[in-house]
Design a protein around this motif. Structure first.
Motif, PDB file in Angstrom:
ATOM      1  N   VAL A  34       0.293   4.022  -8.295  1.00 25.12           N
ATOM      2  CA  VAL A  34      -0.057   2.747  -8.922  1.00 25.12           C
ATOM      3  C   VAL A  34      -1.105   2.056  -8.063  1.00 25.12           C
ATOM      4  O   VAL A  34      -0.948   1.951  -6.844  1.00 25.12           O
ATOM      5  N   ILE A  35      -2.164   1.596  -8.687  1.00 21.96           N
ATOM      6  CA  ILE A  35      -3.245   0.923  -7.972  1.00 21.96           C
ATOM      7  C   ILE A  35      -3.097  -0.576  -8.177  1.00 21.96           C
ATOM      8  O   ILE A  35      -3.131  -1.062  -9.313  1.00 21.96           O
ATOM      9  N   PHE A  36      -2.921  -1.294  -7.081  1.00 28.91           N
ATOM     10  CA  PHE A  36      -2.759  -2.740  -7.133  1.00 28.91           C
ATOM     11  C   PHE A  36      -4.102  -3.423  -6.907  1.00 28.91           C
ATOM     12  O   PHE A  36      -4.961  -2.914  -6.185  1.00 28.91           O
TER      13      PHE A  36
ATOM     14  N   ALA B 105       0.832  -1.210   0.000  1.00 24.35           N
ATOM     15  CA  ALA B 105       0.000   0.000   0.000  1.00 24.35           C
ATOM     16  C   ALA B 105       0.866   1.259   0.000  1.00 24.35           C
ATOM     17  O   ALA B 105       0.480   2.286  -0.563  1.00 24.35           O
TER      18      ALA B 105
ATOM     19  N   SER C 224       1.777   2.188  -3.439  1.00 27.83           N
ATOM     20  CA  SER C 224       0.648   2.901  -4.060  1.00 27.83           C
ATOM     21  C   SER C 224       0.638   4.366  -3.667  1.00 27.83           C
ATOM     22  O   SER C 224       0.430   5.243  -4.507  1.00 27.83           O
ATOM     23  N   GLU C 225       0.859   4.630  -2.382  1.00 24.10           N
ATOM     24  CA  GLU C 225       0.872   6.011  -1.900  1.00 24.10           C
ATOM     25  C   GLU C 225       1.981   6.824  -2.580  1.00 24.10           C
ATOM     26  O   GLU C 225       1.788   7.982  -2.930  1.00 24.10           O
TER      27      GLU C 225
END
Length: 93
Positions: A79-81, A71, A74-75
Motif C-alpha cells: 500500500v502506498i501512502f 513505511a 507499505s513494505e
C-alpha cells in the motif's frame, strides 16, 4: 476508502481527510472435519460517535508497544501512502 462526506482537517501539514467508517477483513485457516478451510470475517466499523464526542485526537496509550513506522506497513502490504502521511508519522523509520 474515503467517502466524499468524510471530515477534513489541517493538522499542520495540509488538509487531510479521515474516515468516519472503515473496514477490516480477517482471513484465517480453520480446521473442520474435512481438514483446513478458509474462513473470512468482514467488518464495517464506524468511529463517528467517538469523533463527535472527543474529536480526532488520539494517543496510542497501551497500544504504543505495537506501533511501527507507517513505511513498514507499505513494505509489508504494498500500500502506498501519501507522502504527507509519511512525513507526519509519529514513529518514523
Amino acid at each position: 476508502m474515503l467517502a466524499p462526506g468524510d471530515p477534513r482537517q489541517d493538522f499542520g501539514t495540509g488538509v487531510v481527510q479521515y474516515p468516519e467508517t472503515f473496514w477490516k477483513v480477517v482471513a484465517v485457516s480453520a480446521n473442520d472435519s474435512v481438514g483446513h478451510i478458509l474462513r473470512i470475517y468482514a467488518f464495517l466499523l464506524s468511529q463517528k460517535d467517538v469523533i463527535d464526542r472527543f474529536g480526532i485526537e488520539f494517543a496510542p496509550g497501551e497500544y504504543a508497544r505495537y506501533q511501527i513506522p507507517l513505511a513498514h506497513i507499505s513494505e509489508l502490504t504494498g500500500v502506498i501512502f501519501d507522502p504527507q502521511l509519511l512525513i507526519a508519522d509519529t514513529k518514523p523509520a
